[in-house]
Every structure is written in structure tokens, then in C-alpha cells.
Scaffold this motif. Sequence first.
Motif, PDB file in Angstrom:
ATOM      1  N   ALA A 174       0.682  -1.152  -0.005  1.00 15.80           N
ATOM      2  CA  ALA A 174       0.009   0.114   0.144  1.00 15.80           C
ATOM      3  C   ALA A 174       0.906   1.299  -0.040  1.00 15.80           C
ATOM      4  O   ALA A 174       0.610   2.129  -0.826  1.00 15.80           O
ATOM      5  CB  ALA A 174      -0.981  -0.015   1.211  1.00 15.80           C
ATOM      6  N   GLY A 175       1.838   1.340   1.012  1.00 12.46           N
ATOM      7  CA  GLY A 175       2.691   2.488   0.966  1.00 12.46           C
ATOM      8  C   GLY A 175       3.396   2.689  -0.206  1.00 12.46           C
ATOM      9  O   GLY A 175       3.398   3.844  -1.001  1.00 12.46           O
ATOM     10  N   LEU A 176       3.964   1.556  -0.893  1.00  9.07           N
ATOM     11  CA  LEU A 176       4.711   2.144  -2.034  1.00  9.07           C
ATOM     12  C   LEU A 176       3.638   2.249  -3.292  1.00  9.07           C
ATOM     13  O   LEU A 176       4.392   3.042  -4.307  1.00  9.07           O
ATOM     14  CB  LEU A 176       5.667   0.666  -2.414  1.00  9.07           C
ATOM     15  CG  LEU A 176       6.924   0.672  -3.443  1.00  9.07           C
ATOM     16  CD1 LEU A 176       7.587   2.039  -3.436  1.00  9.07           C
ATOM     17  CD2 LEU A 176       7.743  -0.357  -3.638  1.00  9.07           C
ATOM     18  N   THR A 177       2.635   1.549  -3.383  1.00 11.09           N
ATOM     19  CA  THR A 177       1.859   1.946  -4.365  1.00 11.09           C
ATOM     20  C   THR A 177       1.293   3.659  -4.411  1.00 11.09           C
ATOM     21  O   THR A 177       1.277   4.153  -5.381  1.00 11.09           O
ATOM     22  CB  THR A 177       0.441   1.150  -4.398  1.00 11.09           C
ATOM     23  OG1 THR A 177       1.122  -0.153  -4.513  1.00 11.09           O
ATOM     24  CG2 THR A 177      -0.520   1.669  -5.511  1.00 11.09           C
ATOM     25  N   ALA A 178       1.049   4.107  -3.347  1.00  8.20           N
ATOM     26  CA  ALA A 178       0.844   5.461  -3.274  1.00  8.20           C
ATOM     27  C   ALA A 178       1.894   6.171  -3.391  1.00  8.20           C
ATOM     28  O   ALA A 178       1.798   7.281  -4.149  1.00  8.20           O
ATOM     29  CB  ALA A 178       0.239   5.699  -1.667  1.00  8.20           C
ATOM     30  N   TRP A 179       3.396   6.018  -3.139  1.00  4.09           N
ATOM     31  CA  TRP A 179       4.496   6.625  -3.543  1.00  4.09           C
ATOM     32  C   TRP A 179       4.653   6.630  -4.804  1.00  4.09           C
ATOM     33  O   TRP A 179       5.005   7.538  -5.575  1.00  4.09           O
ATOM     34  CB  TRP A 179       5.680   6.193  -2.595  1.00  4.09           C
ATOM     35  CG  TRP A 179       6.858   6.651  -3.084  1.00  4.09           C
ATOM     36  CD1 TRP A 179       7.954   6.152  -3.851  1.00  4.09           C
ATOM     37  CD2 TRP A 179       7.587   7.810  -2.291  1.00  4.09           C
ATOM     38  NE1 TRP A 179       8.841   6.796  -4.209  1.00  4.09           N
ATOM     39  CE2 TRP A 179       8.920   7.962  -3.018  1.00  4.09           C
ATOM     40  CE3 TRP A 179       7.142   8.773  -1.545  1.00  4.09           C
ATOM     41  CZ2 TRP A 179       9.614   8.965  -2.593  1.00  4.09           C
ATOM     42  CZ3 TRP A 179       7.978   9.812  -1.115  1.00  4.09           C
ATOM     43  CH2 TRP A 179       9.533   9.827  -1.813  1.00  4.09           C
ATOM     44  N   ARG A 180       4.784   5.556  -5.565  1.00  5.05           N
ATOM     45  CA  ARG A 180       5.106   5.431  -6.855  1.00  5.05           C
ATOM     46  C   ARG A 180       3.844   6.312  -7.843  1.00  5.05           C
ATOM     47  O   ARG A 180       4.460   6.820  -8.525  1.00  5.05           O
ATOM     48  CB  ARG A 180       4.705   3.823  -7.205  1.00  5.05           C
ATOM     49  CG  ARG A 180       4.362   3.751  -8.735  1.00  5.05           C
ATOM     50  CD  ARG A 180       5.631   2.955  -9.437  1.00  5.05           C
ATOM     51  NE  ARG A 180       5.611   2.966 -10.592  1.00  5.05           N
ATOM     52  CZ  ARG A 180       5.117   1.938 -11.472  1.00  5.05           C
ATOM     53  NH1 ARG A 180       4.649   0.860 -10.641  1.00  5.05           N
ATOM     54  NH2 ARG A 180       4.895   1.981 -12.791  1.00  5.05           N
ATOM     55  N   ALA A 181       2.377   6.310  -7.149  1.00  2.65           N
ATOM     56  CA  ALA A 181       1.613   6.833  -7.972  1.00  2.65           C
ATOM     57  C   ALA A 181       1.984   8.399  -8.189  1.00  2.65           C
ATOM     58  O   ALA A 181       2.083   9.047  -9.258  1.00  2.65           O
ATOM     59  CB  ALA A 181       0.211   6.623  -7.563  1.00  2.65           C
ATOM     60  N   LEU A 182       2.133   8.907  -6.769  1.00  2.00           N
ATOM     61  CA  LEU A 182       2.355  10.366  -6.831  1.00  2.00           C
ATOM     62  C   LEU A 182       3.456  10.874  -7.025  1.00  2.00           C
ATOM     63  O   LEU A 182       3.812  11.918  -7.702  1.00  2.00           O
ATOM     64  CB  LEU A 182       1.958  10.731  -5.373  1.00  2.00           C
ATOM     65  CG  LEU A 182       0.471  10.546  -4.960  1.00  2.00           C
ATOM     66  CD1 LEU A 182       0.132  11.001  -3.448  1.00  2.00           C
ATOM     67  CD2 LEU A 182      -0.500  11.568  -5.571  1.00  2.00           C
ATOM     68  N   GLY A 203      -9.097   3.767   2.072  1.00  2.00           N
ATOM     69  CA  GLY A 203      -8.459   2.339   2.229  1.00  2.00           C
ATOM     70  C   GLY A 203      -7.012   2.731   2.343  1.00  2.00           C
ATOM     71  O   GLY A 203      -6.510   3.790   2.517  1.00  2.00           O
ATOM     72  N   GLY A 204      -6.127   1.709   2.476  1.00  2.00           N
ATOM     73  CA  GLY A 204      -4.647   1.902   2.792  1.00  2.00           C
ATOM     74  C   GLY A 204      -3.941   2.660   1.873  1.00  2.00           C
ATOM     75  O   GLY A 204      -3.223   3.512   2.113  1.00  2.00           O
ATOM     76  N   VAL A 205      -3.981   2.444   0.552  1.00  2.00           N
ATOM     77  CA  VAL A 205      -3.467   3.239  -0.569  1.00  2.00           C
ATOM     78  C   VAL A 205      -3.798   4.683  -0.342  1.00  2.00           C
ATOM     79  O   VAL A 205      -3.085   5.603  -0.469  1.00  2.00           O
ATOM     80  CB  VAL A 205      -3.641   2.743  -1.861  1.00  2.00           C
ATOM     81  CG1 VAL A 205      -3.113   3.653  -2.912  1.00  2.00           C
ATOM     82  CG2 VAL A 205      -3.042   1.256  -2.047  1.00  2.00           C
ATOM     83  N   SER A 206      -4.921   5.052  -0.426  1.00  2.00           N
ATOM     84  CA  SER A 206      -5.544   6.380  -0.170  1.00  2.00           C
ATOM     85  C   SER A 206      -5.096   7.098   1.113  1.00  2.00           C
ATOM     86  O   SER A 206      -4.717   8.216   0.909  1.00  2.00           O
ATOM     87  CB  SER A 206      -7.089   6.401  -0.210  1.00  2.00           C
ATOM     88  OG  SER A 206      -7.656   5.707  -1.320  1.00  2.00           O
TER      89      SER A 206
END
Lengths: 335, 335, 335, 335
Positions: A143-151, A169-172
Motif C-alpha cells: 500500500a505504501g509503495l503504491t501510493a508513493w509510486r503513483a504520486l 483504504g490503505g493506499v488512499s
Amino acid sequence: MKAIRLRAPGGLDRLEQVEMPDPGAPGPGEIRVRVHASSLNYHDFSVANGAIPTEDGRILMSDGAGVVEAVGEGVRGFAPGDHVVSGFFPLWQDGPAEVGDFRTVPGDGVDGYARETVVRPASWFTPAPKGYSHAEAATLTTAGLTAWRALVVDGGLKAGDVVLVLGTGGVSVFALQIARMMGATVVATSSSDAKLERMRALGAAHTINYRTTPDWGRAVKDWTGGRGADQIVEVGGPGTLEQSIRAVRIGGHIALIGVLTGRSGEVPTALLMAKQARLQGLIVGSNRHQREMIRAIEANDMRPVIDRSFALGDLAEAFRHQEAGRHFGKIVLEF
Amino acid sequence: MKAIRLRAPGGLDRLEQVEMPDPGAPGPGEIRVRVHASSLNYHDFSVANGAIPTEDGRILMSDGAGVVEAVGEGVRGFAPGDHVVSGFFPLWQDGPAEVGDFRTVPGDGVDGYARETVVRPASWFTPAPKGYSHAEAATLTTAGLTAWRALVVDGGLKAGDVVLVLGTGGVSVFALQIARMMGATVVATSSSDAKLERMRALGAAHTINYRTTPDWGRAVKDWTGGRGADQIVEVGGPGTLEQSIRAVRIGGHIALIGVLTGRSGEVPTALLMAKQARLQGLIVGSNRHQREMIRAIEANDMRPVIDRSFALGDLAEAFRHQEAGRHFGKIVLEF
Amino acid sequence: MKAIRLRAPGGLDRLEQVEMPDPGAPGPGEIRVRVHASSLNYHDFSVANGAIPTEDGRILMSDGAGVVEAVGEGVRGFAPGDHVVSGFFPLWQDGPAEVGDFRTVPGDGVDGYARETVVRPASWFTPAPKGYSHAEAATLTTAGLTAWRALVVDGGLKAGDVVLVLGTGGVSVFALQIARMMGATVVATSSSDAKLERMRALGAAHTINYRTTPDWGRAVKDWTGGRGADQIVEVGGPGTLEQSIRAVRIGGHIALIGVLTGRSGEVPTALLMAKQARLQGLIVGSNRHQREMIRAIEANDMRPVIDRSFALGDLAEAFRHQEAGRHFGKIVLEF
Amino acid sequence: MKAIRLRAPGGLDRLEQVEMPDPGAPGPGEIRVRVHASSLNYHDFSVANGAIPTEDGRILMSDGAGVVEAVGEGVRGFAPGDHVVSGFFPLWQDGPAEVGDFRTVPGDGVDGYARETVVRPASWFTPAPKGYSHAEAATLTTAGLTAWRALVVDGGLKAGDVVLVLGTGGVSVFALQIARMMGATVVATSSSDAKLERMRALGAAHTINYRTTPDWGRAVKDWTGGRGADQIVEVGGPGTLEQSIRAVRIGGHIALIGVLTGRSGEVPTALLMAKQARLQGLIVGSNRHQREMIRAIEANDMRPVIDRSFALGDLAEAFRHQEAGRHFGKIVLEF
């Protein structure tokens, strides 16, 4: 050594806790890790309930955090006693994405971290953030890395950007925190006013209840003075994408992460074109991305939001809590 | 209308305050601005003292902030009463840099903002940050935007990056604040422990007195565990560049801004090559950059650090204060 | 197995051809390669003549090309009979540069390819371009990849860009060819009209004899209608950098590669700043860069320009030919 | 002065040729252009047939090329006698896209170039490529620039990339030519073997008849050894997007241009996500993009492929030829 295996063809009633032989000493390039925590993601849930078919007996869970117990020959950068966290794509170390499937992903294509001890190549891990609990560290893998990668990686986030996050949720929640850490302005949606209240407490500048405001794409555009959001973390998928396209600014960026509302659906492609917007598919990130995120986390002492913790043996119950959808932030396992 | 003109060939004793005719009503596409503040930069000083030759009678100062008094036909985005701030390169609206001289720069190639009233094309200005005083707004034109461009536009700053700033002049203090606003870690140098104390109070994680630590390049490298700084805001020029190249990480970014120590000098080019580092020359930025910076400033309520304020008629004294080099942050004019 | 070793402290009279034991069968992840060719670079020369100190007995040469004789366990992407070419930084597989020294470089920090047979990790090689001779393939490791990295990876070359190449050594001729392959316009300098004639035959649109036109920076600017070159492949170093800075356009890109004229020198930093130009240090590139270059070479059947070929045992003579500086393109070894 | 106006509510039988007053002399910043050619795009067709509603009496056509007859006060970069070509978004001079509608587009939101003479701001034009006929120049405004933007600006095209173009309309043929100019490998689809033959003659390395190979996405993937295309110029829209997503490589780029098969449709979003691919909406480009494309065209003497030429008065007939869909390359008007 205890582990949670999934019996084919999957289903929450087909998780079983087993005793397994100790994995032994690490070979060259490997480390032995005492796993202390994992965290739950939609992908783990999809494997567990059989929606994503996997091998009979698969050890579940992509996220794993714990302590190095021993290092094999030639290992650099890890020592016994170090706190570490696993990577989602263990073979994707650096450079652009080259993986489009889950064949190498722990808890899916290969055995995961719902186990007490594991021996793996050192490159499958990174150091955990200093001062983090194992449960906190475990939330970063997916979740953390998905959000970091996206932004940050794909979106090139900068201070002043307006970031729209969908749901809680976690990513958001991670996306909100990362955006705030970098001086961006966050708009959040949810169907629950109580959750929106929590998002505001975490720094969201504006919130929208999508139940009472179904045309939330326009609401985002209006709130930004007609400009639209610079970036959207699209965890919904086809069911929310039309509103997201309405919400994004001309030339903006939509990180396409989610399959919550399905794997395919009607998309207003002409509107996406007219918006000159980018719809960027992504799945998590590389070892380098994870190290860079952790550097940022340490510099800013950012802490994940943990909803609730379960014991390893209560994994099925943890998944049911996830399924119920009333959580806010990350559900974790600690063992 | 009062203005400060410079008599050729320049020199701080050749500034004279004059009465000039009112500039009248704005033509099509123009706005009329009551200027209330300016701020001092090294470039203004170089024009004033004659180091940069300019036309006899030039009205000084690149930075200007004030209130719109009237708008000409066809002007959009500005209305009477709006607070505005000037741009350094009035003709560089957007896109990559295309300007390599100062022929269009107010206070150098054309008349500047050391005057009470001005009529100019609306595109020469942007809105000022909401809630800013005119003095605060005036600091953005040159120093603020230079720091933003170096770190965010050219450097692609992200949270966790280590930023090295040299000294405590306007650009360096802005760079510290922008870096902190985006979650970066800041290392600062100065010859004054008192100033370093102030940099720490503003958020610098580490400070180095370059007088007592002349090999500060190595000190930065050591403090980062041998890795080096991701970005350096190089306001010194040839006299500091060697240490900066020692301080930067492999593949890092040095924003080359300064001429404080000269216009040419010995550079260890082989080391720059071996570091695979980027030395990026830059001068301020575009209208778009300024608007993006202001959006970030507003979202984070970042405030410039103002050292001292002078009246318009005391401009020569203000320059002498600047020359003395004991200031911290920006010296401004208010009128 | 024959090899060429360098006796400390170096010097062209201290190369010796030796018989060495066969390296045996490849271990896990390794391949055994019958080396058939190498090529000479300035870096190899600097090691050989002792300017870059190295271990006593070092096997020389960074470039190596040959045929896979056997593959170890777990090797993917290589099979016996495949033609391969070595990488300059064997451990830099992907992502941004992280190497700032030569400790892992074959022929410098570790033994190189002046030998008949070698066993190395498969990741130290890439496939050679289809249809290439071993000598042609060997030119890519250092010179070819340096030119590709400068123009395409760092410079973002596009059709219509004006590229300035200095001299007619290996990197410069490759840069001309790559630029032409991508639709760019090339300007070339040399002190020899005969060599400039050859550059025009290879596609240079304009050539300048820097002996007769010492102010060649201005000549480039004039030829481009005052705009300047978009990109410069700066193989000269401090002795040519001032003219290169004069030649580059506002916002342009200078790839800093060379140490031919020294390791440090006077640089007009204020002019670099005013030009808002980028001076990008670089050393060769990654395994990914090499694969991408090779894909481009295959798609366009680009062929390196080979000046002259020597036998392995004539390496010292080959270096003397290189030192004489009358070559055009690459000097190779074939064995 | 003759012009072609469209009577509301549109329809090919509602084009009428009219006599209009001469536009007179150019004002400040304007140029007067004798228009000699235009070219037909799907967007023009959609306006003409009423699918895109416009004002009664609109003068049609976005593309215009001709000769400067006079220049107004303060105009730089244009002189009488210069050959010029119009821009699609006249107000988008530089920087990222900020336009998401057609309100400023000639031939849609404002009057276009189906007229003999026009007076417009000089910034609405760029110089035409040297040596181009007016008909050739006119093809660049919309189709040429769309292909350039997709591949070069957004896609960062480099030699060796595999580019997939769909069909043989104006944008697709331009994309093939630009890709070849920059050393890329082109795969083309069509339902006509005769057209595919022509694409091969223009440099396509591989062609696929989508009628006989409906699963052409897989065919592209297979032809690239399982890797997929680096870039796809998606002129089809929802009806072809699923196959394009199948055809693109992991991390690849799909330029979403087309509405030929509709404005909305079923999209396999989970597959786009798994591919980690980018779907980038775009509409044409900026004045800067056009100038950069023209520089590339001139450097490589690239020539547009013209299918057939019509007189201004035969515009309805030209649209019917376009509608029939048997053309290859661009349909032009010359007058």
C-alpha cells in the motif's frame, strides 16, 4: 515454524495454519528473517478468496516485516538484528517496470510472509524505517509503495498540487499522507462522513461524500475553481473512472490502481482525450522506489494509519474485517 | 510619481530620486500598478554599483509588488484592487528557457520597479500570494523563484532528498524553506554560527561553519553516510564549486546560480564527470514557474524571511546594508 | 589461455603476454566466453601508461566481444554459440548512475578482456548486435555506449536537434552516427580537413577546422543562425569547454565526457549560468542502456567506423597508434 | 474574397461558397496571409457534418497555409513573402497543455482557413518548412503535429523503439514517417493489403491485416518476441483500444487520439493496470511543438503523403472522399 497456507481452490475457509520445517541457514546472497508482521491488501484478499487462482498450499501475504537473524555469504547492507521489510516484486530492483504479472510476487506466484521464518535473497528486502514497529513497516510493501509510486515516481508531485484520493483504504490514506508531506493539497472522497472527518484530521483540505454528491467529479472541479485535480489516485477502477476523468485538470495525471469496481468497464475515452490527461496503469514499484520512500518517511517521521491488528492465526477473521469495508487505513497481522 | 534612477556609469552615489510624470491609463492588455514594495538582489546591486552597465537614467529594481489600480481592454485574470508581483523575465511566459541576457529584465535592460506607479502588460505580473504583505510578495520575483526553479523545476525535488544550501542570503533561505515544505532534508553552510543557529531554527537538519570546516564538501558527504547531497543550490560560483562537486552524490544535481565569487574560475571537470553529476546553469524562471510557486506558497502558508526594510528614498543605504553581508534573508523596500 | 597483463607501475613497455590457466566451467549465473576482440579507449590507454594506477598484473581492456562457450546453472537469455559484448560497469544493470569510480570496471579495478577466455556472471554481458563482427561489437562497450548515453539517455535527442561533436575519436564518430540515425543535424570539428571530409561523408551537415577557426564556439552559433547547438558531446574537457559553452544554445545540453585536455581548468561559470545550460558529467552507461542502444543499432544496421585492427600480442603497438592521434574512429584488437 | 461557410445545423449539403469583404490591413502584432491550401481532418469533417455543433456561418477548416502579404506593427519573425502554416490551438504557444475544448480552434470555435485571405495575430502561425508546397505545409497543422506530439513530445521516441500505427489515415502515415526519421521500427495495421503494401514501401517493418487477423494485439506481441510495442498511436478509440492494450509492452505508451469508433466504450482497465502502461490523451500541440517538428522535417526533408487534391469550391466533394475511407495519407484543398 508456523505458516498459513491456502488450500486450492481458495476461500476464506480454506486457510490453514500448519507447522513447517525451519528454513535453515541462508545460502550465498540470502538472509534469514524472523517475520513479525504482515498487512492485508486487496490483492492478498483476492488470492485468499480464490478470485486470483494460485497453487495449492500457497503461503499467503505479500507484505512481511521482521528481523534479520542471519546473513549468507556475500550479503552487503544487512546484518543480524536489522529490521527489514519485504518487496512486492522481488526481482524488480531498479529501472522502469518490466513486470506485468504476479508470478514472482510473494503470497501469489511464490510463497509469501504468513510464516514465522523465511530465507530469501537479501535483494527481496529493504531496511525498515528507523523507529518503525514491524506492523508499521509491513504496511509499506504494497500500500505504501503504491501510493508513493503513483504520486512521486509517476506523478512528479510538487508542493501546491491538488491530489484527489478516493475512499479511505490503505493506499488512499498513504496517498494523503505522502501528499501532505510534500506540501500538496488533498481532496478526499468517502461514503462515510465519519471517515471524511478523519481524513480532514490527517490534513485533507476538502472532503466529498460521494453518496450525497454522486457527481463528485464536478464537485472537485468546482472546488478547484474550475481547474481540476492535478493528480488522482484511482483505486476504484471502471466504476469511478468517469468521475475521475471529470475531476482531473487538463493535462493531469490519473494513477490507475484499482480493480475494486471491476476489471473492465465503460470509459469515456473522448473525454480523456479532450482533457489531454494521462491514465497511468501501475502496480506497486521497485526496490529502489521502496528505498527512496523509506528515506522520505524517515526524514519526516511519517507514520502509517493502522486500523486494527490481528494475530497470525486469525488471518481469516482479518480478511473478513477487510471485506466488511469499515476499516480506515491498514489492517495488520502481528506475530 | 517618485522613482529612483541610476545615473551612468553607476555607483551607489549615483542613485537619484526624481519626480516623474504619472504613467497614465493602461492600454489594451496592460495594467496600472501602484507599487508598494521591492526587494534587493545581487543582480540589482550589480546594476546599481555599475558592475553591470546600463542606460543612463535607468529606474532600478527587478522586484515589484503592489496593487492593481486599473486594467486595460482585453485583460483577463486581473482586476482593480488585486495584489500583484512582477516577473523577472517579463516575456518568458512558459516553456523552456529561451533567454540568456538581461535585455528585457526590469531594473536592468528596461526600467524597473523603484517607482510608485507603473503601467505594463498584465503578463509581466502574477497575482501575489493571498495574505502576503507587499514586501513579502516582492521577495518572490527573483530570490524566491530562483530557489523554486533550482529545486523543483530543474531538480525534481522529492521528500527525503538531501539539499545543500550555501550561505544565508535570500535564495539560500528560500531554498531551505521550499525544501522543508516538500519534506526534504537540508544541510546549510555559513561562516557565522549565529546564522547557522537561525538556519536550524528554520528546519536545517545539519549545519557546517565553512570557516572552521573549509573541507565542507567532505563534511557533507560524511554526514550523509558517504552518499552526498542530492541537490546543491550553488550561489557561490567558482570559489565554492569544487567543494560543491565534492559534496554532491553520484548522479546528483548542482544548480549553478551564483557569481558571488567571480565569473570564471578553476573547476575540477574530471571530478564532475566521475560524479556523473549535473551542473545546471539557471536564471530565475518563467511566469508559469512563478504561478506554480505561488500556489505552493499559498497551500503551505510559507513566509519569506525578511531581514530589514528600507524606504524607497533609502535605497542606497539598503544596498550598503546588503554589501556589508551581515543580513539573513531578504532586504526589502517599502513605499 | 593467452592474456595481456600490465606490470606495475604501468607503461607501454610493461605490457606482457602471458599464458594463464583455463578459467574452467561457469558456475551458477555465469557464462564462459571465448573472447575474440576488444577495442581501445582513452581510459584503457591511461591504465596502460600508468596514468591511472592499477594492481600489478592487471589484465587490460574494458571492451570484450566473443562467443558464449558454456552457460552456468540458472542463466537465462544466453546460450552457447551466442555472440556477446561486455559491459563497462558490470554491476550497473539499470536505473540511475550510482558508480563514481572504476573499482568494478574490467581492465581497471578488475581484470579485463585482453585474454582468450573468461568466465563471468552473465549480467556482465549483453547480446551483440546481429550480424556484427566481434571487432564491431567490441567498440560498443565504452565508446558506443558513451555516445548513446550522452545524446539519447541524458540528452533526450530528437530529430532536428543540432549536435556538435568535437574531433573524430571513437565517441565523436559514434555520436555523429547516432545523431544521424535519429534525424539530428551534426556539426563536427577537427584540426584536419581530411578528417572533416570524412565526417561530411558520414553525414555531418557542417564542419569546422578548429585550427583555422579557433573561435569555433561562435562559428557554431553563427551557423545555427545565432541559436547555438542543442547538444554538445564534450570529449575535450577544460581546454575546449569555454568554446563549447559559447556554442551551446540557451537551455542546451553539454555532455561532459572528456579529460583529453586535463582534469581541471578555468571554466566561465557565469556564462554557463547565463546560457541556462546543463553540463552533465557522465561515464558510459548501464546494461539496460547497452541493450537499448543495440536494439537501435540492429533496427538501423548502423556500423561502427573501424580505423585499424591489431592482434592481441600487438597491443602496445596499438596503443602507440592511438597515442599518435591520427586515427579516425575505433582502433580494435582481434584474436 | 471567397470563403466556405457552414450553415447551421451543419451537413455536407450546407457548405456554401460566399464572397466576403477583404479583411484589410493587419493591426499591431498581426499578419495578413493569402491562404493557398488547407487539408482535411476528422475534426473538420465532424464540424462540417454537424456532429460537432458550431455557429451558423462558420468558415471551415483548421489547417491553413499560404503567403504573408503584410505584417502589422511590432511583428517579429515574419515578413511579406514568407510561407506560413497555421496552428491548431492559436493561443497555446508553449508549455504544457491547458486547453480542453475547441473554443479557440479555427474552423470550429472561431472562423478557419477555408478562405482566400485572413488577418490574424502572427502567433497563430509558424513558418512553413522550406521547399514545401502550400498543400504539403497545410497537412502539418493537425495531422502532422498530432503524430509528432504523440511520438516525440509525449512518447520520448528513440531509435530502436517499436511503434504501432493503426490504419493509414493522415496521422498514422505521419507517425510512420516520423518514427522512421528517428530510427524506430514500425508495425502498421489496415484492412487493405494494398494499403499495407504502401506502408511497407514507406518503411513499415511489419504489417497486419486486422480483417484477417482480428487478434492483432497478440500478433504485435508475437512479432516483437513477446515484448510488445513501445508506443501505439491509437487513432481508433474504444473499438480498438482493447487490442492496443494487448499489443503494448509493459510500461509502454498509448497515445489516445481517436474517436473513430466512438466517444466511449468498454476498456479492460485491469489489463491496462497490469501492463503498467500509460494511456495519454492528447489533442494536437503547441506553437513550440510545431516549430520543433518543422525543424525536424527540414533537417530530414520529410514529405507528407498526399492522397488527392481538391479545389476550395469542391470541399463537400473532398469530405465525401474522406468519408468513403479509401484514401491513404492526406486529402488537401488547394486554392
